[in-house]
Design a protein around this motif. Structure first.
Motif, PDB file in Angstrom:
ATOM      1  N   ARG A  72       0.819  -1.225   0.000  1.00  0.00           N
ATOM      2  CA  ARG A  72       0.000   0.000   0.000  1.00  0.00           C
ATOM      3  C   ARG A  72       0.843   1.261   0.000  1.00  0.00           C
ATOM      4  O   ARG A  72       0.475   2.263  -0.573  1.00  0.00           O
ATOM      5  CB  ARG A  72      -0.871   0.030   1.258  1.00  0.00           C
ATOM      6  CG  ARG A  72      -2.098  -0.789   1.200  1.00  0.00           C
ATOM      7  CD  ARG A  72      -3.059  -0.345   2.285  1.00  0.00           C
ATOM      8  NE  ARG A  72      -2.471  -0.429   3.618  1.00  0.00           N
ATOM      9  CZ  ARG A  72      -2.385  -1.554   4.313  1.00  0.00           C
ATOM     10  NH1 ARG A  72      -2.825  -2.669   3.799  1.00  0.00           N
ATOM     11  NH2 ARG A  72      -1.866  -1.577   5.519  1.00  0.00           N
ATOM     12  N   TYR A  97     -11.677   2.670  -8.082  1.00  0.00           N
ATOM     13  CA  TYR A  97     -11.449   1.912  -6.852  1.00  0.00           C
ATOM     14  C   TYR A  97     -10.319   2.480  -5.992  1.00  0.00           C
ATOM     15  O   TYR A  97     -10.487   2.715  -4.799  1.00  0.00           O
ATOM     16  CB  TYR A  97     -11.159   0.453  -7.198  1.00  0.00           C
ATOM     17  CG  TYR A  97     -11.060  -0.452  -6.001  1.00  0.00           C
ATOM     18  CD1 TYR A  97     -12.194  -0.997  -5.431  1.00  0.00           C
ATOM     19  CD2 TYR A  97      -9.820  -0.763  -5.436  1.00  0.00           C
ATOM     20  CE1 TYR A  97     -12.116  -1.830  -4.336  1.00  0.00           C
ATOM     21  CE2 TYR A  97      -9.733  -1.596  -4.329  1.00  0.00           C
ATOM     22  CZ  TYR A  97     -10.883  -2.125  -3.788  1.00  0.00           C
ATOM     23  OH  TYR A  97     -10.799  -2.944  -2.691  1.00  0.00           O
ATOM     24  N   GLY A  98      -9.170   2.697  -6.624  1.00  0.00           N
ATOM     25  CA  GLY A  98      -8.006   3.165  -5.876  1.00  0.00           C
ATOM     26  C   GLY A  98      -8.252   4.495  -5.174  1.00  0.00           C
ATOM     27  O   GLY A  98      -7.683   4.763  -4.117  1.00  0.00           O
ATOM     28  N   ARG A 100     -11.396   5.541  -4.228  1.00  0.00           N
ATOM     29  CA  ARG A 100     -12.462   5.365  -3.239  1.00  0.00           C
ATOM     30  C   ARG A 100     -11.963   4.695  -1.964  1.00  0.00           C
ATOM     31  O   ARG A 100     -12.554   4.889  -0.904  1.00  0.00           O
ATOM     32  CB  ARG A 100     -13.590   4.510  -3.818  1.00  0.00           C
ATOM     33  CG  ARG A 100     -14.378   5.199  -4.913  1.00  0.00           C
ATOM     34  CD  ARG A 100     -15.810   4.650  -4.949  1.00  0.00           C
ATOM     35  NE  ARG A 100     -16.470   4.910  -6.222  1.00  0.00           N
ATOM     36  CZ  ARG A 100     -16.988   6.094  -6.556  1.00  0.00           C
ATOM     37  NH1 ARG A 100     -16.911   7.116  -5.723  1.00  0.00           N
ATOM     38  NH2 ARG A 100     -17.579   6.244  -7.722  1.00  0.00           N
ATOM     39  N   VAL A 101     -10.924   3.855  -2.045  1.00  0.00           N
ATOM     40  CA  VAL A 101     -10.480   3.147  -0.838  1.00  0.00           C
ATOM     41  C   VAL A 101      -9.404   3.926  -0.071  1.00  0.00           C
ATOM     42  O   VAL A 101      -8.887   3.432   0.927  1.00  0.00           O
ATOM     43  CB  VAL A 101      -9.939   1.733  -1.145  1.00  0.00           C
ATOM     44  CG1 VAL A 101     -11.039   0.849  -1.701  1.00  0.00           C
ATOM     45  CG2 VAL A 101      -8.763   1.791  -2.100  1.00  0.00           C
ATOM     46  N   LYS A 102      -9.109   5.120  -0.517  1.00  0.00           N
ATOM     47  CA  LYS A 102      -8.130   5.914   0.236  1.00  0.00           C
ATOM     48  C   LYS A 102      -8.676   6.220   1.628  1.00  0.00           C
ATOM     49  O   LYS A 102      -9.892   6.332   1.800  1.00  0.00           O
ATOM     50  CB  LYS A 102      -7.858   7.230  -0.504  1.00  0.00           C
ATOM     51  CG  LYS A 102      -6.864   7.059  -1.639  1.00  0.00           C
ATOM     52  CD  LYS A 102      -6.486   8.385  -2.241  1.00  0.00           C
ATOM     53  CE  LYS A 102      -5.636   8.148  -3.456  1.00  0.00           C
ATOM     54  NZ  LYS A 102      -4.488   8.978  -3.550  1.00  0.00           N
ATOM     55  N   PRO A 103      -7.796   6.371   2.620  1.00  0.00           N
ATOM     56  CA  PRO A 103      -8.266   6.763   3.948  1.00  0.00           C
ATOM     57  C   PRO A 103      -9.030   8.091   3.863  1.00  0.00           C
ATOM     58  O   PRO A 103      -8.735   8.919   2.996  1.00  0.00           O
ATOM     59  CB  PRO A 103      -6.972   6.945   4.751  1.00  0.00           C
ATOM     60  CG  PRO A 103      -5.922   6.269   3.964  1.00  0.00           C
ATOM     61  CD  PRO A 103      -6.343   6.240   2.548  1.00  0.00           C
ATOM     62  N   ARG A 107      -8.953  11.033   0.915  1.00  0.00           N
ATOM     63  CA  ARG A 107      -9.850  10.613  -0.153  1.00  0.00           C
ATOM     64  C   ARG A 107     -10.409  11.837  -0.892  1.00  0.00           C
ATOM     65  O   ARG A 107     -10.921  12.753  -0.267  1.00  0.00           O
ATOM     66  CB  ARG A 107     -11.003   9.792   0.432  1.00  0.00           C
ATOM     67  CG  ARG A 107     -11.797   9.031  -0.612  1.00  0.00           C
ATOM     68  CD  ARG A 107     -12.992   8.362   0.018  1.00  0.00           C
ATOM     69  NE  ARG A 107     -12.601   7.521   1.156  1.00  0.00           N
ATOM     70  CZ  ARG A 107     -13.448   7.155   2.118  1.00  0.00           C
ATOM     71  NH1 ARG A 107     -14.698   7.556   2.108  1.00  0.00           N
ATOM     72  NH2 ARG A 107     -13.026   6.405   3.100  1.00  0.00           N
ATOM     73  N   VAL A 153      -4.166   5.985  -9.138  1.00  0.00           N
ATOM     74  CA  VAL A 153      -3.609   6.376  -7.848  1.00  0.00           C
ATOM     75  C   VAL A 153      -2.276   7.116  -8.018  1.00  0.00           C
ATOM     76  O   VAL A 153      -1.537   7.301  -7.054  1.00  0.00           O
ATOM     77  CB  VAL A 153      -3.423   5.158  -6.912  1.00  0.00           C
ATOM     78  CG1 VAL A 153      -4.779   4.649  -6.459  1.00  0.00           C
ATOM     79  CG2 VAL A 153      -2.664   4.043  -7.609  1.00  0.00           C
TER      80      VAL A 153
END
Lengths: 364, 312
Positions: A72, A97-98, A100-103, A107, A153
């Motif tokens: 990560r 996806y990359g 949306r899944v960020k902290p 984000r 990302v």
């Protein structure tokens, strides 16, 4: 982002996938890891990504040791051999996806995600496929989406595992050129794995040739092709003819017009290897000097504009492979069984140094 | 009736003619028609005798005393108590097995570790051990004379001959259902999507919820349906640990037995019909879910065009 790989080793059980690999990748380059299957190229790529841990050795990114960093944290974009698109998500959501899944703290907001994904889909020329699912896409389209997803990302390093391996020949050729242009536009340091030497030569700035977990040679495509460091490199980069034998002193010293005669082809005392590519032979009806090898034509096959020939040389079991242009072959006006003469135009010689088993190469 | 070999007469129209090549092909590779009919006939006969007739008999017997008798039988206090207990046991056993099954399948399908085969064998034990023995083991462990019996009675904890024992026995016999269903699905899907998710910056938890779980949802539901059916229908293990206390530790299958032993045949069959009805519902759900599971596995195969391709 420049990368330095220091003495990386990795074993799976008794199998040494990587056996002390040292490599430097300068910032912004497109590098190909080339080798036969089992040579360790994919393992090296996965270690770079952090998907696999090295048994020993270090990986330095811009001078900083990242060996212990989690996948990560590496800011690496990884494109999988079979794309690994999320099958239950639309193409748009795959690319998003990359982000949306960020902290939560880092984000981006919805509008940004939307515009960024649209931009990436345009970059890979598939913005009209956003609401489809991966299963509805062709192999080439999936490949480009996988790349867009990895780029979302903003990776500092892009890694591609056999990116064109599962595609048919025509799509593969198109995507190769496209990847090269994309790399030139974006300038992200990129490493891709391939077992196809043509692909490596065509796309990359620098080719790293691996064999049995070790690097055989690193160089530009021209360097590795014109001046292969080892017999393996020469053999791996294309069809060739090997003549093992004793090479006379004056011939090595002269470095040109090597005589590959019956005598040299049979005597193996000095462990010298001489290679001649099939297109590096002159074929003639008469011998004009002593450099000519008498040979009998055994096989001829026309493929497009070239004719593939196989000759039998007395005292040698392996046929000699020769390629001629169709017009040249026609001009000879000969058929199977004809007695002809071969003269190598360019010979690659490797002499094995007994002490450290290294190969010294010389061209002529 | 024209035999499948003969070419379809023109009057039957294009519909029949379209099927002819296929029929001919089947003929070329298959058995002669009389053999086919004989085998199919035998199969239908067997299914009727073993499955359909008994199922019909259950419902016929259940209504032997009319609709009123049926309603009276299933609304009797002891029956209602048995229904409640069965539902309670399922409500605990099924979620437990979902959590355990997903965790076990995840570990087995996505990771390589020592003792993996041992774990798979362990999961299968409830399949190979007779449920009665499973029940006896719990008595041996937690009964008054059992290894932990003294400790339990000192602390006033009643496991066997009480609800906790029934729940434990139910969990034990339904242990493999979810895991067994998920392992092949997850193995077919491989680990690339999870690796992709992690390389895109997701942590393990997000990867599980956003990637792994959606990919296995049909397989999971299928496992839950099978697990639930077994949990409600379990007799042997539960019978040993239950103690058969009417209105307290009686589950539906045990209640059927009690009613039957008391010669209350229509009551027994009325309660049995509830279980039979559950079986029918399960079959329908199973049929529906199987399609989803197949799609999941097929999708996994589609996403990987070259299975076992070169990894160097």
């Amino acid at each position: 982002m420049s990368i330095k790989i220091e003495n990386v080793r990795k074993s799976f059980g008794n199998f040494h996938a990587l056996d002390g690999v040292n490599l430097e990748i300068p910032s912004g380059e497109l590098v190909a890891l080339l080798g036969p299957s089992g040579s360790g190229k994919t393992t090296l790529l996965r270690i770079l990504a952090g998907l696999e841990a090295a048994d020993s050795g270090r990986i330095l990114v811009e001078g900083r040791d990242t060996t212990e960093d989690h996948v990560r944290e590496r800011q690496v974009g990884f494109v999988f051999q079979h794309y690994a698109l999320f099958r239950h998500l639309t193409i748009f959501e795959n690319v998003a996806y990359g982000l949306r899944v960020k902290p939560r703290a880092t984000r981006p907001d919805k509008d940004y995600i939307h515009s960024r994904v649209t931009e990436l889909l345009k970059l890979v020329q598939l913005d009209w496929l956003g609401d489809r699912y991966p299963a509805q896409l062709s192999g080439g389209q999936r490949q480009r989406i996988a790349l867009a997803r990895a780029l979302a990302v903003e990776p500092r390093l892009l890694l591609l595992d056999e990116p064109f391996g599962a595609l048919d020949a025509k799509v593969r050729l198109e995507l190769r050129h496209w990847l090269r242009r994309l790399h030139d536009d974006l300038g992200i340091t990129s490493v891709f794995v391939t077992h196809d030497q043509e692909e490596a030569m065509e796309v990359s700035d620098r080719v790293v040739i691996l064999n049995a977990g070790q690097i055989e040679q690193v160089g530009t495509p021209e360097e590795v092709y014109d001046a292969p460091a080892t017999p393996f490199v020469h053999e791996f980069l294309g069809l060739t003819n090997l003549f093992t034998g004793h090479l006379r002193q004056e011939v090595l010293a002269a470095g040109r017009n090597v005589k590959v005669t019956e005598e040299t082809a049979l005597d193996d005392k000095q462990g010298a290897h001489a290679y001649v590519r099939p297109y590096d032979f002159e074929v003639s009806l008469q011998a004009d000097g002593e450099d000519y090898i008498p040979a009998e034509l055994r096989f001829a096959q026309t493929i497009g504009n070239i004719v593939r020939l196989q000759f039998i040389i007395p005292g040698r079991e392996e046929p000699v492979r020769v390629e001629l242009e169709k017009t040249k072959f026609r001009a000879l006006r000969v058929g199977i069984g004809a007695k002809l003469f071969l003269k190598p135009r360019h010979v690659q010689i490797f002499v094995k140094d007994r002490k450290d088993a290294a190969w010294a190469g010389t061209g002529s | 009736m024209p035999s499948p070999i003969s070419p379809a007469p023109a009057k039957n129209g294009p519909e029949v003619r379209q099927q002819t090549p296929r029929a001919r092909m089947r003929d070329a590779v298959g058995e002669p028609p009389w053999m086919r009919r004989l085998l199919i006939g035998l199969a239908i006969l067997l299914i009727s005798v073993i499955l359909l007739v008994p199922l019909a008999a259950v419902f016929h017997q259940a209504f032997a005393k009319g609709v009123d008798g049926y309603i009276a039988a299933i609304t009797a206090p002891d029956t209602l108590s048995a229904i409640r207990l069965t539902l309670l046991a399922c409500a605990i056993a099924v979620p437990f097995n979902v959590v355990f099954g997903v965790a076990a399948a995840w570990a087995i399908a996505k990771f390589d570790f020592k003792g993996k085969n041992f774990l798979i064998t362990l999961i299968d034990i409830p399949f190979s051990v007779s449920p009665v023995i499973a029940g006896l083991v719990f008595i041996l462990l937690f009964g008054a004379q059992g290894y932990f019996g003294e400790f339990l009675s000192e602390h006033d904890i009643q496991l066997v001959f009480a609800v906790p024992g029934i729940v434990l026995a139910t969990i034990f016999v339904t242990f493999p259902f979810v895991a067994r269903e998920l392992i092949p699905v997850m193995q077919a899907q491989g680990t690339e999507e999870e690796e992709a998710s992690i390389s895109l910056g997701a942590d393990g938890w997000k990867t599980f919820w956003r990637i792994t779980l959606p990919n296995i949802k049909w397989g999971l539901l299928y496992g839950v349906v099978l697990c639930n059916a077994r949990a409600m229908g379990e007799f042997g293990a539960v019978s040993v640990v239950s103690g058969h206390i009417r209105g307290e530790t009686n589950t539906l299958p045990l209640h059927v037995e009690i009613l039957y032993n008391e010669y209350d045949f229509s009551g027994a069959f009325a309660v049995a019909s509830l279980l039979a009805f559950l079986a029918v519902i399960t079959l329908i759900a199973k049929k529906f879910l199987e399609r989803g599971v197949r799609a999941e596995i097929k999708a996994a195969e589609n996403m990987v065009p070259e299975q076992g391709a070169l990894h160097s």
